[in-house]
Design a protein around this motif. Structure first.
Motif, short mmCIF file in Angstrom:
data_model
loop_
_atom_site.label_atom_id
_atom_site.label_comp_id
_atom_site.label_asym_id
_atom_site.label_seq_id
_atom_site.Cartn_x
_atom_site.Cartn_y
_atom_site.Cartn_z
N TRP A 105 -1.14 29.17 -11.24
CA TRP A 105 -0.76 27.69 -10.04
C TRP A 105 -0.02 26.67 -10.60
O TRP A 105 0.26 26.32 -12.44
N GLY A 106 0.70 25.43 -9.78
CA GLY A 106 1.40 25.02 -10.28
C GLY A 106 0.63 23.33 -9.88
O GLY A 106 -1.23 23.46 -10.05
N GLN A 107 0.90 22.25 -10.78
CA GLN A 107 0.01 20.99 -10.18
C GLN A 107 -0.21 20.26 -9.61
O GLN A 107 -0.79 19.26 -8.86
N GLY A 108 0.84 20.58 -7.73
CA GLY A 108 0.09 20.08 -7.12
C GLY A 108 1.04 19.05 -6.24
O GLY A 108 1.39 18.76 -7.54
N THR A 109 1.83 19.09 -5.21
CA THR A 109 2.51 17.62 -5.23
C THR A 109 1.55 17.31 -3.69
O THR A 109 1.50 18.20 -2.77
N GLN A 110 2.16 15.93 -3.76
CA GLN A 110 0.97 15.32 -2.18
C GLN A 110 2.34 15.35 -0.71
O GLN A 110 3.20 14.77 -1.55
N VAL A 111 1.16 15.79 -0.05
CA VAL A 111 2.09 15.32 1.96
C VAL A 111 1.39 14.60 2.33
O VAL A 111 0.22 15.02 2.80
N THR A 112 1.71 13.35 2.63
CA THR A 112 0.94 12.19 3.18
C THR A 112 1.68 12.73 4.85
O THR A 112 3.21 11.50 4.63
N VAL A 113 0.84 12.65 6.09
CA VAL A 113 1.91 12.49 6.61
C VAL A 113 0.92 11.04 7.68
O VAL A 113 -0.24 11.34 8.22
N SER A 114 1.75 9.83 8.23
CA SER A 114 1.17 9.27 8.99
C SER A 114 2.36 8.06 8.80
O SER A 114 2.91 8.11 9.03
N SER A 115 1.67 7.14 10.58
CA SER A 115 2.78 6.23 10.82
C SER A 115 1.96 5.02 10.33
O SER A 115 3.26 3.95 10.85
#
Length: 115
Positions: A105-115
């Motif tokens: 596994w990788g360490q993860g990356t945050q994706v935030t979808v917001s207006s």
């Protein structure tokens, strides 16, 4: 030492696009199934896309038609192009490499979808 390093996450408005990248080292990349999971707060980790070398892509219904996975075996890299992003796509995205019962596994990356 195996390393999977994700990049490309961030904040984007609904309807926008992002491209995630995962660079692998320490494995014979072409032998592994590469893919992406994501985990939203309070939810289980969800498999969203996978791609074996020379094989067919698999997508979760929730992202089909919007996300595209690709890999470059010469560069040991797997990409996830994400289009038409929705608020519900907000999650930590994890790259993985799988060969038989072995999974990294990788360490993860945050994706935030917001207006």
């Amino acid at each position: 030492q195996v390393q999977l390093v994700e990049s490309g996450g961030g904040l984007v408005q609904p309807g926008g696009s992002l491209r995630l990248s995962c660079a692998a080292s320490g494995i014979t990349f072409r032998r592994y199934v590469m893919g992406w999971y994501r985990q939203a707060p309070g939810k289980e980790r969800e498999l969203i896309a996978s791609l074996p070398s020379g094989g067919s892509t698999t997508y979760a219904d929730s992202v089909k038609g919007r996300f595209t996975i690709s890999r470059d075996n010469a560069k040991n890299t797997v990409l996830l192009e994400m289009n038409s992003l929705k608020v519900e796509d907000t999650a930590v995205y994890y790259c993985y490499a799988k060969l038989g019962f072995v999974i990294y596994w990788g360490q993860g990356t945050q994706v935030t979808v917001s207006s």
